[in-house]
Design an enzyme around this catalytic site. Structure first.
Site, mmCIF file in Angstrom:
data_model
loop_
_atom_site.group_PDB
_atom_site.id
_atom_site.type_symbol
_atom_site.label_atom_id
_atom_site.label_comp_id
_atom_site.label_asym_id
_atom_site.label_seq_id
_atom_site.Cartn_x
_atom_site.Cartn_y
_atom_site.Cartn_z
ATOM 1 N N ASP A 202 -1.434 -4.561 -3.787
ATOM 2 C CA ASP A 202 -2.342 -6.105 -3.180
ATOM 3 C C ASP A 202 -2.468 -6.052 -1.222
ATOM 4 O O ASP A 202 -2.664 -6.423 -1.367
ATOM 5 C CB ASP A 202 -0.781 -7.191 -3.872
ATOM 6 C CG ASP A 202 -1.932 -8.480 -2.965
ATOM 7 O OD1 ASP A 202 -2.440 -9.061 -3.493
ATOM 8 O OD2 ASP A 202 -1.144 -9.471 -2.410
ATOM 9 N N LEU A 283 -3.336 -16.282 -1.579
ATOM 10 C CA LEU A 283 -4.439 -16.606 -0.791
ATOM 11 C C LEU A 283 -5.294 -15.084 -0.473
ATOM 12 O O LEU A 283 -6.490 -15.146 0.067
ATOM 13 C CB LEU A 283 -5.261 -17.558 0.251
ATOM 14 C CG LEU A 283 -4.441 -18.838 -0.870
ATOM 15 C CD1 LEU A 283 -4.314 -19.956 0.201
ATOM 16 C CD2 LEU A 283 -5.503 -19.433 -1.452
ATOM 17 N N ARG A 284 -5.241 -14.138 -0.313
ATOM 18 C CA ARG A 284 -5.334 -12.573 0.273
ATOM 19 C C ARG A 284 -6.394 -12.519 -0.722
ATOM 20 O O ARG A 284 -7.603 -11.896 -0.176
ATOM 21 C CB ARG A 284 -4.142 -11.230 -0.163
ATOM 22 C CG ARG A 284 -4.317 -10.119 0.829
ATOM 23 C CD ARG A 284 -3.337 -9.407 0.454
ATOM 24 N NE ARG A 284 -2.384 -10.038 1.402
ATOM 25 C CZ ARG A 284 -1.274 -9.389 1.151
ATOM 26 N NH1 ARG A 284 -0.805 -9.510 0.348
ATOM 27 N NH2 ARG A 284 -0.048 -10.153 2.064
ATOM 28 N N ALA A 285 -7.180 -13.357 -1.683
ATOM 29 C CA ALA A 285 -7.519 -12.564 -2.268
ATOM 30 C C ALA A 285 -9.498 -13.000 -1.663
ATOM 31 O O ALA A 285 -10.309 -12.354 -1.663
ATOM 32 C CB ALA A 285 -8.897 -13.151 -4.070
#
Length: 346
Positions: A202, A283-285
């Site tokens: 991630d 919400l990193r995507a």
């Protein structure tokens, strides 16, 4: 220092070279993971990254390459009223240095990575002094891990902590040192030899899958270029210097344009909808999509992000963030493209 194969001379593997250029324009994208067959130029492309990077300004004498215009992020040596510029009348001396692309070997010890007591000075001079490690060398640069999927778990935990905080804290042998360690993580490996832990996976902004080229003409061109480089690396690099300079100028121009690139609410809604329908965690995507599409637009000289930019970036930013569906053996990149097409068709 060994001569690296020129980035401009890499033929094929367009997705991999694109991802590397995107993170060179905006390091906050979060790095690149390159997975695929052995012998497909993964490590060659990453090590050639230095060709794309203009020199950075650093405080002269600082082992951590602190930026002179960011005192709040400086190390303990470069803090105002301390260290290299303790005197109020002393002018801060700066110099330009190339951006570091640091290799982290699989067999590296924890001491080599985080730093430790300088034993030579301790034994010969009785001085207790910190010897910076690979994380200090990679500050404001790139940390490259070949065969990243084979990295020991305790080193993975260490890298995750430092990547999240941007600082390296060393407390051992009577030392207590905290120094900045903000770097872009770049990894490569063969997925057949083992999988990455989800926590580390991630941390990579973009993920690229490379395959052995099947076009015979392309394979012949790759062989010819590599053979010419092996015969005389310096002469071959000089032959490609003009193209390398053009690439670097393109990166510099895109960096200057980047702050003015606009991504409107409709595009952000499209990014969020895509991530929501694909079921990505957190919400990193979305943040990666925002930064990477903006960097791609800047690279193309555009002042606004369009759907075409998202189509290009979405598979790179999302394929490694998807949960596995045992009933669907479709390639993860194809799943992203299929979902995006469905959303755009509505």
């Amino acid at each position: 220092m060994a001569t690296t194969f020129p980035f401009a001379a890499i033929v094929g593997q367009d997705e991999m070279t694109l991802a590397i250029q995107v993170v060179a324009i905006d390091p906050t994208v979060g790095g690149v993971l390159v997975l695929g067959d052995r012998g497909t130029g993964k490590s060659t492309a990453v090590r050639a990254l230095a060709d794309l990077l203009p020199p950075i300004q650093v405080i002269k004498g600082c082992p951590y390459k602190c930026a002179p215009n960011k005192p709040a992020l400086a190390c303990h040596i470069c803090q105002p009223e301390k260290g290299l510029h303790a005197s109020k009348v002393c002018k801060l001396v700066t110099e330009n240095r190339p951006v570091s692309v640091v290799d982290l070997p699989l067999g590296a010890t924890e001491d080599r990575i985080v730093g430790a007591l300088d034993l030579e000075k301790a034994l010969s001079q009785g001085v207790k002094e910190f010897s910076p490690g690979l994380l200090a060398q990679a500050h404001r640069g790139f940390l490259y891990i070949d065969e990243v999927n084979l990295l020991d778990d305790h080193l993975v935990d260490l890298l995750i902590d430092v990547a999240a905080s941007g600082e390296n804290l060393v407390e051992r042998e009577g030392l207590s040192i905290r120094h900045p360690a903000r770097f872009v993580l770049v990894g490569s490996g063969n997925p057949e030899e083992g999988e990455l832990r989800p926590q580390l996976l991630d941390r990579f902004g973009l993920s690229v899958q490379v395959k052995t080229p099947q076009d015979v003409a392309l394979r012949v061109e790759v062989i010819k270029r590599r053979d010419a480089f092996d015969k005389d690396p310096d002469a071959y690099k000089a032959q490609w210097q003009e193209e390398s300079d053009k690439l670097q100028k393109r990166i510099v121009k895109a960096r200057k344009l980047l702050p003015s690139v606009v991504i409107d609410d409709d595009m952000l809604t499209l990014c969020a909808t895509l991530c929501q329908q694909l079921g990505t965690d957190g919400l990193r995507a979305e943040l990666t999509l925002l930064r990477a599409t903006r960097a791609l637009a800047a690279m193309q000289g555009k002042k606004k992000v369009h759907a075409e930019h998202l189509k290009t970036i979405a598979p790179l930013a999302l394929r490694h963030r998807l949960r596995r569906n045992p009933l669907d053996d479709t390639d993860s990149g194809e799943r992203v493209n299929r979902c995006l097409q469905d959303i755009l068709a509505v």
